[in-house]
Scaffold this motif. Structure first.
Motif, short mmCIF file in Angstrom:
data_model
loop_
_atom_site.label_atom_id
_atom_site.label_comp_id
_atom_site.label_asym_id
_atom_site.label_seq_id
_atom_site.Cartn_x
_atom_site.Cartn_y
_atom_site.Cartn_z
N VAL A 1 0.97 -1.16 0.03
CA VAL A 1 -0.10 -0.01 0.05
C VAL A 1 0.96 1.13 0.02
O VAL A 1 0.73 2.28 -0.73
CB VAL A 1 -0.95 0.16 1.25
N LYS A 2 1.88 1.47 0.65
CA LYS A 2 2.78 2.58 1.02
C LYS A 2 3.40 2.78 -0.24
O LYS A 2 3.96 2.34 -1.08
CB LYS A 2 3.83 2.39 1.89
N GLY A 3 3.03 4.24 -0.62
CA GLY A 3 3.65 4.80 -1.94
C GLY A 3 2.84 4.38 -3.11
O GLY A 3 3.31 5.08 -4.29
N ALA A 4 1.84 3.56 -3.20
CA ALA A 4 0.91 3.31 -4.30
C ALA A 4 0.24 4.27 -4.74
O ALA A 4 -0.13 4.77 -6.12
CB ALA A 4 0.27 2.04 -3.87
N PHE A 5 -0.53 5.14 -3.84
CA PHE A 5 -1.28 6.36 -4.09
C PHE A 5 -0.73 7.47 -5.03
O PHE A 5 -1.33 7.70 -5.89
CB PHE A 5 -1.96 6.95 -2.98
N VAL A 6 0.51 7.71 -4.51
CA VAL A 6 1.20 8.82 -5.47
C VAL A 6 1.59 8.34 -6.80
O VAL A 6 2.40 9.25 -7.56
CB VAL A 6 2.45 9.35 -4.68
N GLU A 7 1.30 6.99 -7.09
CA GLU A 7 1.69 6.79 -8.47
C GLU A 7 0.49 6.18 -9.54
O GLU A 7 0.59 5.45 -10.38
CB GLU A 7 2.83 5.57 -8.44
N LEU A 8 -0.84 6.73 -8.89
CA LEU A 8 -1.87 6.49 -9.55
C LEU A 8 -2.64 7.49 -10.21
O LEU A 8 -2.34 8.78 -9.54
CB LEU A 8 -2.68 5.93 -8.60
N PRO A 9 -3.27 7.58 -11.27
CA PRO A 9 -3.48 6.32 -12.17
C PRO A 9 -2.31 5.91 -13.13
O PRO A 9 -1.42 6.67 -13.29
CB PRO A 9 -4.49 7.05 -13.03
N ARG A 10 -2.49 4.69 -13.18
CA ARG A 10 -1.44 4.01 -13.96
C ARG A 10 -1.88 2.82 -14.77
O ARG A 10 -3.24 2.35 -14.58
CB ARG A 10 0.00 3.46 -13.15
N TYR A 11 -1.06 2.06 -15.71
CA TYR A 11 -1.61 0.96 -16.54
C TYR A 11 -1.40 -0.35 -15.77
O TYR A 11 -0.40 -0.45 -15.08
CB TYR A 11 -0.86 0.90 -17.83
N PHE A 12 -2.57 -1.04 -16.01
CA PHE A 12 -2.56 -2.52 -15.31
C PHE A 12 -2.52 -3.59 -16.37
O PHE A 12 -3.55 -3.46 -16.89
CB PHE A 12 -3.50 -2.65 -14.05
N SER A 13 -1.61 -4.42 -16.32
CA SER A 13 -1.43 -5.47 -17.51
C SER A 13 -2.76 -6.32 -17.31
O SER A 13 -3.26 -6.88 -18.07
CB SER A 13 -0.40 -6.26 -17.53
N ASP A 14 -3.35 -6.76 -15.97
CA ASP A 14 -4.33 -7.66 -15.61
C ASP A 14 -5.57 -7.27 -16.28
O ASP A 14 -6.53 -7.88 -16.65
CB ASP A 14 -4.29 -8.09 -14.06
N THR A 15 -5.77 -5.88 -16.17
CA THR A 15 -7.19 -5.32 -16.60
C THR A 15 -7.17 -4.61 -18.09
O THR A 15 -7.82 -4.46 -18.86
CB THR A 15 -7.58 -4.43 -15.67
N GLY A 16 -5.70 -4.51 -18.42
CA GLY A 16 -5.39 -3.92 -19.80
C GLY A 16 -5.87 -2.30 -19.69
O GLY A 16 -6.40 -1.99 -20.86
N ARG A 17 -5.87 -1.66 -18.73
CA ARG A 17 -6.32 -0.28 -18.94
C ARG A 17 -5.69 0.56 -17.67
O ARG A 17 -4.94 0.11 -16.82
CB ARG A 17 -8.02 -0.23 -18.77
N VAL A 18 -5.55 1.85 -17.82
CA VAL A 18 -5.09 2.77 -17.03
C VAL A 18 -6.17 2.89 -15.83
O VAL A 18 -7.44 3.11 -16.13
CB VAL A 18 -5.00 3.94 -17.68
N GLN A 19 -5.80 2.76 -14.76
CA GLN A 19 -7.01 3.04 -13.60
C GLN A 19 -6.33 3.75 -12.40
O GLN A 19 -5.23 3.89 -12.21
CB GLN A 19 -7.23 1.55 -13.08
N ASP A 20 -7.34 4.60 -11.87
CA ASP A 20 -7.08 5.50 -10.72
C ASP A 20 -7.40 4.40 -9.54
O ASP A 20 -7.39 3.14 -9.58
CB ASP A 20 -7.94 6.67 -10.50
N LEU A 21 -7.17 5.01 -8.37
CA LEU A 21 -7.36 4.11 -7.08
C LEU A 21 -8.82 3.65 -6.95
O LEU A 21 -8.81 2.42 -6.62
CB LEU A 21 -7.16 4.86 -6.04
N GLU A 22 -9.69 4.36 -7.29
CA GLU A 22 -11.10 3.83 -6.90
C GLU A 22 -11.23 2.66 -8.05
O GLU A 22 -12.04 1.72 -7.69
CB GLU A 22 -12.15 5.09 -7.35
N SER A 23 -10.96 2.74 -9.32
CA SER A 23 -11.41 1.70 -10.26
C SER A 23 -10.66 0.50 -10.17
O SER A 23 -10.92 -0.57 -10.10
CB SER A 23 -11.09 2.33 -11.84
N ARG A 24 -9.50 0.98 -9.38
CA ARG A 24 -8.57 -0.32 -9.08
C ARG A 24 -9.10 -1.13 -7.86
O ARG A 24 -9.07 -2.33 -8.01
CB ARG A 24 -7.08 0.07 -9.05
#
Length: 266
Positions: A76-99
């Motif tokens: 969890v630590k450090g994840a928030f300040v690097e979002l939105p970002r691309y996720f390969s498992d969903t194939g899309r760019v996601q922000d925190l809420e959509s992730r």
């Protein structure tokens, strides 16, 4: 000549008074915010979010401790300040809420579409806001550094920029109408210029936040939803590409700014 000198003197005095009034108002707003910040109720949401994260919930009776927010499963630590970002498992760019929606569906068996359609502050929507409060607090004091290596991340930034300047609706408003210049304010609310980096703890770097006026914790999705309302636009879909694109644009522009989330607002 005497009349002209008198007129110039009056203009100068008026300008000085206006500048003094502006400074006094700004100082008063700063004092008001300092008082609000003494004991941020967002801490209650943080505690709820941390507890929920560890609970076995949903049809699959599982926790979210294996949710990958971009730093690896459960990190969890450090994840928030690097979002939105691309996720390969969903194939899309996601922000925190959509992730979080993706993790809740995949790991816990919740219906992501049903949650997305739930009004803010109700049911699992309220739980997501608690998750957001806790997760963002774990990156409080860290600097934003959204990745822009993947083509989808670059495309999302470009789309967000176009949306930021898009003028439409009955009032012909755009995001840039309020956030495209320095020094703007509506009542007690500063309107930072979001086409650039507004600085530490300002704009994107100050959300999510506890709203004193409503007594609720607002995520960035909720903040953007209300911005669309004020522009007299139709509400965007929760966790839609429109909201993620705008968050990407503002987040990339905030590179190097320090997160103070969850903050406190009027």
């Amino acid at each position: 000549m005497t009349t002209m000198k008198l007129a110039l003197a009056l203009i100068g005095a008026a300008a000085g008074l206006a500048a003094h009034a502006q400074t006094s108002t700004a100082d008063g707003i700063a004092q008001y915010r300092a008082m609000l910040a003494d004991g941020n109720p967002a801490e209650l949401f943080e505690a709820k979010g941390e507890d929920l994260w560890k609970q076995a919930r949903g049809p699959k009776k599982a926790s979210l401790q294996q949710c990958d927010l971009g730093k690896g499963p459960g990190v969890v630590k450090g994840a928030f300040v690097e979002l939105p970002r691309y996720f390969s498992d969903t194939g899309r760019v996601q922000d925190l809420e959509s992730r979080l929606l993706s993790c809740m569906e995949t790991l816990q068996g919740f219906d992501a579409k049903a949650i997305a359609a739930t009004p803010f502050g109700k049911g699992e929507q309220a739980n997501i806001e608690a998750y957001v409060a806790w997760i963002s607090s774990e990156s409080n004091g860290l600097k934003f550094n959204l990745p822009q290596q993947h083509p989808a991340e670059k495309q999302m930034y470009a789309a967000g920029k176009k949306l930021f300047y898009l003028r439409a609706g009955p009032y012909d408003f755009a995001c840039a109408t309020c956030h495209g210049e320095d020094g703007k304010r509506i009542r007690l609310q500063d309107l930072p210029a979001l086409y650039k980096n507004p600085g530490d703890g300002v704009g994107f770097a100050a959300w999510p936040a506890y709203r004193v006026s409503s007594g609720e914790l607002w995520s960035m999705q909720r903040r953007l939803n209300d911005c669309f309302r004020q522009q007299r636009f139709p509400y965007p879909g929760y966790a839609s590409d429109v909201t993620i694109a705008l968050a990407t644009y503002m987040g990339v522009n905030s590179k190097g700014a320090t997160s103070v989330a969850p903050a406190i607002k009027r």
